[in-house]
Design a protein around this motif. Structure first.
Motif, PDB file in Angstrom:
ATOM      1  N   ASP A 115     -33.470 -30.706   5.469  1.00 56.34           N
ATOM      2  CA  ASP A 115     -33.051 -29.919   6.641  1.00 56.34           C
ATOM      3  C   ASP A 115     -34.001 -28.752   6.870  1.00 56.34           C
ATOM      4  O   ASP A 115     -34.380 -28.446   7.993  1.00 56.34           O
ATOM      5  CB  ASP A 115     -31.624 -29.369   6.444  1.00 56.34           C
ATOM      6  CG  ASP A 115     -30.607 -30.492   6.528  1.00 56.34           C
ATOM      7  OD1 ASP A 115     -30.884 -31.480   7.233  1.00 56.34           O
ATOM      8  OD2 ASP A 115     -29.552 -30.383   5.872  1.00 56.34           O
ATOM      9  N   PHE A 116     -34.374 -28.118   5.768  1.00 55.87           N
ATOM     10  CA  PHE A 116     -35.297 -26.987   5.862  1.00 55.87           C
ATOM     11  C   PHE A 116     -36.652 -27.463   6.428  1.00 55.87           C
ATOM     12  O   PHE A 116     -37.223 -26.837   7.321  1.00 55.87           O
ATOM     13  CB  PHE A 116     -35.482 -26.354   4.473  1.00 55.87           C
ATOM     14  CG  PHE A 116     -36.560 -25.326   4.409  1.00 55.87           C
ATOM     15  CD1 PHE A 116     -36.344 -24.040   4.873  1.00 55.87           C
ATOM     16  CD2 PHE A 116     -37.812 -25.645   3.889  1.00 55.87           C
ATOM     17  CE1 PHE A 116     -37.354 -23.082   4.824  1.00 55.87           C
ATOM     18  CE2 PHE A 116     -38.823 -24.698   3.834  1.00 55.87           C
ATOM     19  CZ  PHE A 116     -38.588 -23.412   4.294  1.00 55.87           C
ATOM     20  N   ALA A 117     -37.138 -28.588   5.903  1.00 59.12           N
ATOM     21  CA  ALA A 117     -38.434 -29.122   6.359  1.00 59.12           C
ATOM     22  C   ALA A 117     -38.373 -29.429   7.854  1.00 59.12           C
ATOM     23  O   ALA A 117     -39.284 -29.064   8.607  1.00 59.12           O
ATOM     24  CB  ALA A 117     -38.797 -30.368   5.563  1.00 59.12           C
ATOM     25  N   ASN A 118     -37.292 -30.068   8.288  1.00 63.65           N
ATOM     26  CA  ASN A 118     -37.166 -30.391   9.720  1.00 63.65           C
ATOM     27  C   ASN A 118     -37.132 -29.136  10.561  1.00 63.65           C
ATOM     28  O   ASN A 118     -37.752 -29.058  11.621  1.00 63.65           O
ATOM     29  CB  ASN A 118     -35.889 -31.195   9.989  1.00 63.65           C
ATOM     30  CG  ASN A 118     -36.026 -32.600   9.469  1.00 63.65           C
ATOM     31  OD1 ASN A 118     -37.137 -33.089   9.276  1.00 63.65           O
ATOM     32  ND2 ASN A 118     -34.905 -33.244   9.203  1.00 63.65           N
ATOM     33  N   MET A 119     -36.397 -28.139  10.078  1.00 66.20           N
ATOM     34  CA  MET A 119     -36.284 -26.890  10.818  1.00 66.20           C
ATOM     35  C   MET A 119     -37.666 -26.236  10.971  1.00 66.20           C
ATOM     36  O   MET A 119     -38.043 -25.780  12.043  1.00 66.20           O
ATOM     37  CB  MET A 119     -35.334 -25.966  10.051  1.00 66.20           C
ATOM     38  CG  MET A 119     -35.238 -24.581  10.599  1.00 66.20           C
ATOM     39  SD  MET A 119     -34.509 -23.497   9.381  1.00 66.20           S
ATOM     40  CE  MET A 119     -35.934 -23.003   8.435  1.00 66.20           C
ATOM     41  N   MET A 120     -38.428 -26.211   9.894  1.00 63.96           N
ATOM     42  CA  MET A 120     -39.745 -25.576   9.936  1.00 63.96           C
ATOM     43  C   MET A 120     -40.707 -26.327  10.857  1.00 63.96           C
ATOM     44  O   MET A 120     -41.584 -25.737  11.465  1.00 63.96           O
ATOM     45  CB  MET A 120     -40.356 -25.510   8.533  1.00 63.96           C
ATOM     46  CG  MET A 120     -39.659 -24.580   7.586  1.00 63.96           C
ATOM     47  SD  MET A 120     -39.857 -22.857   8.059  1.00 63.96           S
ATOM     48  CE  MET A 120     -41.561 -22.570   7.608  1.00 63.96           C
ATOM     49  N   MET A 121     -40.548 -27.649  10.914  1.00 61.65           N
ATOM     50  CA  MET A 121     -41.512 -28.445  11.683  1.00 61.65           C
ATOM     51  C   MET A 121     -41.086 -28.658  13.124  1.00 61.65           C
ATOM     52  O   MET A 121     -41.840 -29.199  13.915  1.00 61.65           O
ATOM     53  CB  MET A 121     -41.715 -29.796  10.994  1.00 61.65           C
ATOM     54  CG  MET A 121     -42.521 -29.669   9.726  1.00 61.65           C
ATOM     55  SD  MET A 121     -43.008 -31.246   9.079  1.00 61.65           S
ATOM     56  CE  MET A 121     -41.485 -31.914   8.498  1.00 61.65           C
ATOM     57  N   HIS A 122     -39.855 -28.252  13.451  1.00 60.77           N
ATOM     58  CA  HIS A 122     -39.373 -28.502  14.806  1.00 60.77           C
ATOM     59  C   HIS A 122     -40.254 -27.769  15.819  1.00 60.77           C
ATOM     60  O   HIS A 122     -40.593 -26.601  15.618  1.00 60.77           O
ATOM     61  CB  HIS A 122     -37.914 -28.036  14.930  1.00 60.77           C
ATOM     62  CG  HIS A 122     -37.251 -28.618  16.129  1.00 60.77           C
ATOM     63  ND1 HIS A 122     -37.350 -28.044  17.369  1.00 60.77           N
ATOM     64  CD2 HIS A 122     -36.526 -29.745  16.287  1.00 60.77           C
ATOM     65  CE1 HIS A 122     -36.698 -28.797  18.241  1.00 60.77           C
ATOM     66  NE2 HIS A 122     -36.186 -29.834  17.605  1.00 60.77           N
ATOM     67  N   PRO A 123     -40.644 -28.463  16.902  1.00 67.39           N
ATOM     68  CA  PRO A 123     -41.558 -27.834  17.875  1.00 67.39           C
ATOM     69  C   PRO A 123     -41.039 -26.512  18.433  1.00 67.39           C
ATOM     70  O   PRO A 123     -41.826 -25.649  18.809  1.00 67.39           O
ATOM     71  CB  PRO A 123     -41.673 -28.868  18.993  1.00 67.39           C
ATOM     72  CG  PRO A 123     -41.173 -30.146  18.431  1.00 67.39           C
ATOM     73  CD  PRO A 123     -40.284 -29.837  17.272  1.00 67.39           C
ATOM     74  N   SER A 124     -39.700 -26.350  18.481  1.00 66.86           N
ATOM     75  CA  SER A 124     -39.175 -25.105  19.061  1.00 66.86           C
ATOM     76  C   SER A 124     -39.114 -23.971  18.037  1.00 66.86           C
ATOM     77  O   SER A 124     -38.736 -22.853  18.366  1.00 66.86           O
ATOM     78  CB  SER A 124     -37.779 -25.357  19.631  1.00 66.86           C
ATOM     79  OG  SER A 124     -36.882 -25.552  18.561  1.00 66.86           O
ATOM     80  N   SER A 125     -39.460 -24.254  16.793  1.00 68.97           N
ATOM     81  CA  SER A 125     -39.355 -23.193  15.780  1.00 68.97           C
ATOM     82  C   SER A 125     -40.449 -22.150  16.023  1.00 68.97           C
ATOM     83  O   SER A 125     -41.535 -22.458  16.485  1.00 68.97           O
ATOM     84  CB  SER A 125     -39.466 -23.758  14.370  1.00 68.97           C
ATOM     85  OG  SER A 125     -40.801 -24.010  14.063  1.00 68.97           O
ATOM     86  N   ASN A 126     -40.091 -20.945  15.679  1.00 69.15           N
ATOM     87  CA  ASN A 126     -40.957 -19.822  16.011  1.00 69.15           C
ATOM     88  C   ASN A 126     -41.917 -19.464  14.897  1.00 69.15           C
ATOM     89  O   ASN A 126     -42.170 -18.301  14.657  1.00 69.15           O
ATOM     90  CB  ASN A 126     -40.056 -18.612  16.234  1.00 69.15           C
ATOM     91  CG  ASN A 126     -40.100 -18.184  17.652  1.00 69.15           C
ATOM     92  OD1 ASN A 126     -41.176 -18.147  18.244  1.00 69.15           O
ATOM     93  ND2 ASN A 126     -38.945 -17.869  18.209  1.00 69.15           N
ATOM     94  N   VAL A 127     -42.397 -20.458  14.205  1.00 67.11           N
ATOM     95  CA  VAL A 127     -43.175 -20.158  13.002  1.00 67.11           C
ATOM     96  C   VAL A 127     -44.668 -20.127  13.324  1.00 67.11           C
ATOM     97  O   VAL A 127     -45.260 -21.144  13.686  1.00 67.11           O
ATOM     98  CB  VAL A 127     -42.880 -21.208  11.907  1.00 67.11           C
ATOM     99  CG1 VAL A 127     -43.680 -20.931  10.661  1.00 67.11           C
ATOM    100  CG2 VAL A 127     -41.395 -21.241  11.592  1.00 67.11           C
ATOM    101  N   ASP A 128     -45.254 -18.960  13.163  1.00 72.36           N
ATOM    102  CA  ASP A 128     -46.701 -18.821  13.366  1.00 72.36           C
ATOM    103  C   ASP A 128     -47.442 -19.474  12.217  1.00 72.36           C
ATOM    104  O   ASP A 128     -47.082 -19.291  11.061  1.00 72.36           O
ATOM    105  CB  ASP A 128     -47.094 -17.333  13.301  1.00 72.36           C
ATOM    106  CG  ASP A 128     -46.941 -16.643  14.620  1.00 72.36           C
ATOM    107  OD1 ASP A 128     -46.683 -17.315  15.629  1.00 72.36           O
ATOM    108  OD2 ASP A 128     -47.091 -15.407  14.625  1.00 72.36           O
TER     109      ASP A 128
END
Ligand code: URA
Length: 238
Positions: A115-128
């Motif tokens: 779940d964490f991996a999907n969250m980090m890789m989701h296109p809408s995630s705000n991760v620089d």
């Protein structure tokens, strides 16, 4: 209630695809009955057996690695190349969150938490993701502007990015550029430079969100702590 194959994958027992295979082959029992239907929903109270072994939840682990050159970011390789998971001393079934090329170095997260991996890789995630690229040729203001406003990769425009020329060497005819992107398309940085006519000759990911690898030598890694995890969750919810 969650889908059986997801629960198996999240436990770290197998990938989602492998879990589906196990179910289809009749190797999975839920509360004493063989289940072959994909998508069967289960809860944490259900007893799941795979090949007669009870499925236990693996403790979730999260690592930040300074990836060296010459390692691939998969768990196995047909060509017997070294994989990044070999660098981490754990019994947990971890895998990399996203990809870095064989010759790219720098920050890479590995976990067994799907779940964490999907969250980090989701296109809408705000991760620089901050990359330092050494390219052939001299980068000018017009190139920086193009990188920032978006370039076409395989017919699709990249999202807005931040680019900064760090230095250039007239004699060597090379430039160093810091590029910050949110997306994670395959070979994205190399392709972005290619789109504006430059070849990347060295690439390092310096940072994922606030997780940098300044204190880690090549091949070194550390655990990501609870506070950092909470911050990452917050970031992706923005
Ligand atoms: N972009 C690339 O081109 N390569 C990487 O390894 C990461 C981002």
């Amino acid at each position: 209630m969650e889908r059986l194959q997801k629960v198996i994958a999240n436990s770290g027992y197998a990938s989602r695809r492998k879990a589906e295979e196990l179910i289809a082959k009749g190797k999975v029992m839920v509360n004493g009955e063989v289940v072959t239907e994909l998508g069967t929903k289960v809860s944490s109270k259900d007893e799941i057996l795979i090949d007669g072994n009870i499925l236990t939840k693996e403790e979730k682990v999260y690592f930040l690695l300074n990836k060296p050159r010459g390692y691939i970011t998969t768990t196995k390789d047909d060509k017997q190349r070294k994989t990044v998971v070999e660098l981490i001393d754990t019994d947990a079934r971890i895998y990399p969150v996203g990809r870095l090329d064989y010759d790219t170095t720098g920050a890479l997260i590995l976990t067994n938490d799907g779940d964490f991996a999907n969250m980090m890789m989701h296109p809408s995630s705000n991760v620089d993701k901050v990359y330092i690229a050494k390219v052939k040729g001299i980068i000018k203001g017009e190139h920086i502007r193009k990188l920032e406003s978006g370039v076409y990769i395989d017919g699709v425009k990249t999202a807005k990015a931040k680019a900064k020329l760090k230095k250039f060497d007239k004699k060597e005819q090379t430039s160093i550029v810091e590029l910050t992107i949110h997306e994670g398309k395959n070979h994205q940085v190399k392709k972005m430079f290619e789109a504006i006519g430059f070849e990347v000759i060295k690439l390092k990911r310096e940072r994922i969100a606030f997780l940098d690898v300044y204190d880690l030598k090549s091949k070194e890694y550390r655990k990501i702590n609870k506070k950092e995890l909470a911050q990452l969750y917050l970031l992706t919810k923005k």
